[in-house]
Structures are given as C-alpha cells and as structure tokens.
Design a protein around this motif. Structure first.
Motif, short mmCIF file in Angstrom:
data_model
loop_
_atom_site.label_atom_id
_atom_site.label_comp_id
_atom_site.label_asym_id
_atom_site.label_seq_id
_atom_site.Cartn_x
_atom_site.Cartn_y
_atom_site.Cartn_z
N PHE A 1 0.84 -1.19 0.00
CA PHE A 1 0.00 0.00 0.00
C PHE A 1 0.89 1.25 0.00
O PHE A 1 1.61 1.51 0.97
N VAL A 2 0.86 1.98 -1.08
CA VAL A 2 1.68 3.18 -1.23
C VAL A 2 0.84 4.30 -1.83
O VAL A 2 -0.21 4.07 -2.43
N ALA A 3 1.31 5.53 -1.67
CA ALA A 3 0.65 6.70 -2.26
C ALA A 3 1.69 7.80 -2.46
O ALA A 3 2.66 7.89 -1.70
N THR A 4 1.49 8.61 -3.47
CA THR A 4 2.38 9.73 -3.74
C THR A 4 1.59 11.02 -3.59
O THR A 4 0.55 11.22 -4.23
N VAL A 5 2.08 11.91 -2.74
CA VAL A 5 1.45 13.20 -2.50
C VAL A 5 2.49 14.30 -2.67
O VAL A 5 3.54 14.28 -2.02
N GLU A 6 2.20 15.23 -3.59
CA GLU A 6 3.10 16.36 -3.87
C GLU A 6 4.52 15.88 -4.13
O GLU A 6 5.49 16.45 -3.64
N GLY A 7 4.61 14.81 -4.90
CA GLY A 7 5.91 14.32 -5.34
C GLY A 7 6.64 13.43 -4.35
O GLY A 7 7.72 12.92 -4.65
N THR A 8 6.06 13.19 -3.17
CA THR A 8 6.70 12.34 -2.16
C THR A 8 5.92 11.04 -2.04
O THR A 8 4.70 11.04 -1.95
N ARG A 9 6.66 9.93 -2.02
CA ARG A 9 6.04 8.62 -1.95
C ARG A 9 5.97 8.16 -0.50
O ARG A 9 6.96 8.24 0.25
N TYR A 10 4.80 7.65 -0.09
CA TYR A 10 4.59 7.17 1.26
C TYR A 10 4.16 5.69 1.23
O TYR A 10 3.42 5.28 0.33
N ALA A 11 4.63 4.94 2.20
CA ALA A 11 4.28 3.52 2.30
C ALA A 11 3.47 3.29 3.57
O ALA A 11 3.69 3.95 4.59
N PHE A 12 2.54 2.32 3.49
CA PHE A 12 1.63 2.08 4.60
C PHE A 12 1.61 0.60 4.97
O PHE A 12 1.83 -0.27 4.13
N CYS A 13 1.30 0.32 6.23
CA CYS A 13 1.27 -1.07 6.70
C CYS A 13 0.01 -1.79 6.25
O CYS A 13 -0.01 -3.01 6.18
N SER A 14 -1.06 -1.03 5.95
CA SER A 14 -2.33 -1.65 5.61
C SER A 14 -3.14 -0.72 4.73
O SER A 14 -2.87 0.48 4.62
N GLU A 15 -4.18 -1.28 4.12
CA GLU A 15 -5.07 -0.47 3.29
C GLU A 15 -5.81 0.56 4.13
O GLU A 15 -6.09 1.67 3.67
N ARG A 16 -6.11 0.20 5.37
CA ARG A 16 -6.82 1.12 6.26
C ARG A 16 -6.00 2.38 6.49
O ARG A 16 -6.53 3.50 6.41
N CYS A 17 -4.71 2.23 6.77
CA CYS A 17 -3.86 3.40 6.99
C CYS A 17 -3.74 4.22 5.70
O CYS A 17 -3.74 5.45 5.74
N GLN A 18 -3.64 3.54 4.56
CA GLN A 18 -3.56 4.24 3.29
C GLN A 18 -4.81 5.09 3.05
O GLN A 18 -4.73 6.25 2.63
N GLN A 19 -5.99 4.51 3.33
CA GLN A 19 -7.24 5.22 3.11
C GLN A 19 -7.37 6.42 4.05
O GLN A 19 -7.84 7.49 3.64
N ARG A 20 -6.97 6.25 5.29
CA ARG A 20 -7.02 7.36 6.24
C ARG A 20 -6.11 8.50 5.79
O ARG A 20 -6.46 9.68 5.89
N PHE A 21 -4.95 8.13 5.31
CA PHE A 21 -3.99 9.14 4.85
C PHE A 21 -4.53 9.90 3.65
O PHE A 21 -4.47 11.13 3.59
N MET A 22 -5.08 9.17 2.68
CA MET A 22 -5.56 9.81 1.45
C MET A 22 -6.78 10.68 1.70
O MET A 22 -7.02 11.65 0.98
N ALA A 23 -7.55 10.37 2.74
CA ALA A 23 -8.72 11.19 3.07
C ALA A 23 -8.32 12.56 3.60
O ALA A 23 -8.95 13.58 3.29
N GLN A 24 -7.25 12.59 4.42
CA GLN A 24 -6.78 13.84 5.01
C GLN A 24 -5.26 13.85 5.13
O GLN A 24 -4.71 13.76 6.22
N PRO A 25 -4.55 13.93 4.00
CA PRO A 25 -3.08 13.83 4.05
C PRO A 25 -2.42 14.91 4.91
O PRO A 25 -1.42 14.64 5.59
N LYS A 26 -2.97 16.12 4.90
CA LYS A 26 -2.34 17.20 5.66
C LYS A 26 -2.34 16.93 7.16
O LYS A 26 -1.45 17.38 7.87
#
Length: 284
Positions: free
Chosen positions: A255-280
């Motif tokens: 589970f990974v995501a890129t925000v403003e050119g920075t790549r982030y890795a997550f332990c689970s889909e749940r953490c990824q979804q929480r991050f993408m909902a409110q990255p700031k």
C-alpha cells in the motif's frame, strides 16, 4: 530419491511445481520449491504480489492440485490422496487462518470455534475441555455467546485462531492474518501465533506483507517468480507509516501513495485510506 524425516517434520516439500496458462502464456506460479518445516517453527513467506505465495499456501493446504512434486504432511503424501481423504486431512491436521476471518455470522463465538469438531468423530468432553482452554488462553471467555458482528477485528481473528486449533492440527496456515487489523490488534495476533507455536508444538506458516511478522519468525522464505530467493541477499528500505508510525519496508509495501511528489508507504489499506482522506493531518 525418498524424502527423509517424514515422521518428525510436519511438512516436507520436494520439487513442487504449479503452472497456469499454456505455451506463450505459461506462468510458473511455483517453480520446483523444496522445503522442510520443523515442529513449533514459525515460517514467514514473503514476496511481491503475484510471486506465488498464496498459490504455494493453497497447495500445502490441499486446496489446489499440484502439477508435480511432493507434499508430505505429517508423513502423508497429499498429492496422492482423493478429495475425500484430503478433506479429512484438512479437518484433522491443518488449521486455517484468513485475513477476512471467515466466521459464520449466524453462529456465536463458541459455535464458530466448535464447528470443525463436527467434521470428525471424537470425545465430546475432550472437545469442550480444549475449547475452554483455548478461549481462556485467547481471552475470549467473556465473549462466548457473542455474534461476530459485535466483535472487534482483533477478537474476530482470535476466534478464527481458536477455531483453527480446536482439532489439534500439526500445522497452521495463515494467509495475511493481520491484513484487516490495526497496529495494536495485529501485534496481539502475532504474539498469539508465536505462543501457539511454542505451547502447542504447531508449525505456523504465514503468508504476509506485514514486516512486523519478521520479529516472531524463525525463518523467512522470500518467493519471487515462484522460486525461493536467498533472503540474505535482499535489502530493505525501512520507513514509518505516516498514519500509525509502524515500520514499513517501502520497497515491498503493498500500500503506497504519492502526495506532492513524495512517496509514502503504509502497513495496511486502512492506513492508506485514512492518509488519502486527510493527508495534511498526517504531514503537519
């Protein structure tokens, strides 16, 4: 060549092969794997998506037919057994733990745990005694009459573990057992699997992307393109999950995501979804 130590090793695998497709589209999901698993051993099976991990685990559980090779479970050759004989093996010598828990919603915790005991003839008083011991060990005694919909994710997985153990198997096969759990519940489940291996003498094979499992594993098997790769040659790039703070291998994270050119890795889909909902919220 005959396989040795059949009576002392829960699992012995020799030259196991499984392919899908034909000719130009042929894919070797499992490619001549050889493996011996010791009693009480915790074996971690890791690798990128599509590397053959779940296929391999399904073959060990007698759920998927092999193309060639041997699988010996407690001295019995699985590849030569009929479907009815395989079903008996799964009921008596194997326990399964899944990411999705696979509990029956219409049954209580106690009924879910005892369900596998209806598949084989055994002394009912001994079954109840084992059930009492398991629910006490797993902290479920106060939830016996509860239904799955009222349980937390961690409680559901503990019920699944009790169900897997109730018929005293030689081997537990766990497919992403922490995949649907938060960090704390996931850690608790891992320690339960560790204690079960030691206390019950059960071999535990875990397929996962969760790097925390490395802490309890006796051995790590890295699968890539259906083959075993020397784990010592692999490298990590450990980073922190920005949501829960857990250590994650960025190079292997599912589970990974890129925000403003920075790549982030997550332990689970749940953490990824929480991050993408409110990255700031997690970057401030």
């Amino acid at each position: 060549m005959p396989v040795t130590n059949l009576k002392t090793n829960p699992i012995v695998v020799k030259d196991l092969v499984k392919t899908f497709g034909e000719e130009a589209n042929l894919v070797k999901a499992v490619d001549k794997i050889c493996l011996t698993v010791e009693p009480s051993e915790i074996l971690l099976i890791m690798g990128p998506s599509g590397s053959g991990k779940t296929t391999f685990l399904s073959m060990l559980g007698g759920l998927l037919k092999v193309d060639s090779g041997q699988i010996l479970l407690d001295g019995e050759e699985l590849t030569e057994l009929s479907q009815s004989a395989l079903a008996n093996i799964r009921a008596t010598k194997l326990g399964f733990v899944y990411q999705a828990f696979n509990l029956l919603e219409a049954l209580t915790v106690k009924e879910n745990i005892l369900l596998p005991t209806t598949l084989i003839k055994q002394d009912r008083s001994q079954v109840i005694q084992r059930c009492v011991h398991l629910v006490n060990q797993l902290g479920l005694a106060h939830r016996l009459d509860a239904y799955p919909k009222t349980l937390s994710g961690g409680e559901k997985q503990r019920v699944a573990i009790a169900r897997a153990l109730i018929n005293q198997p030689k081997v537990i096969l766990a497919d992403e057992p922490t995949g649907n759990l938060d960090s704390q519940s996931g850690q608790e489940v891992l320690m339960l699997l560790h204690d079960i291996a030691r206390d019950h003498g059960v071999a535990v094979l875990i397929v996962t992307h969760d790097s925390r499992v490395e802490e309890i594993a006796d051995r790590i098997l890295w699968l890539e393109d259906g083959k075993i790769v020397d784990r010592k040659q692999e490298t990590h790039n450990w980073v922190k999950d920005p949501v829960c703070g857990m250590k994650v291998d960025e190079w292997r994270a599912s589970f990974v995501a890129t925000v403003e050119g920075t790549r982030y890795a997550f332990c689970s889909e749940r953490c990824q979804q929480r991050f993408m909902a409110q990255p700031k919220q997690y970057l401030d």
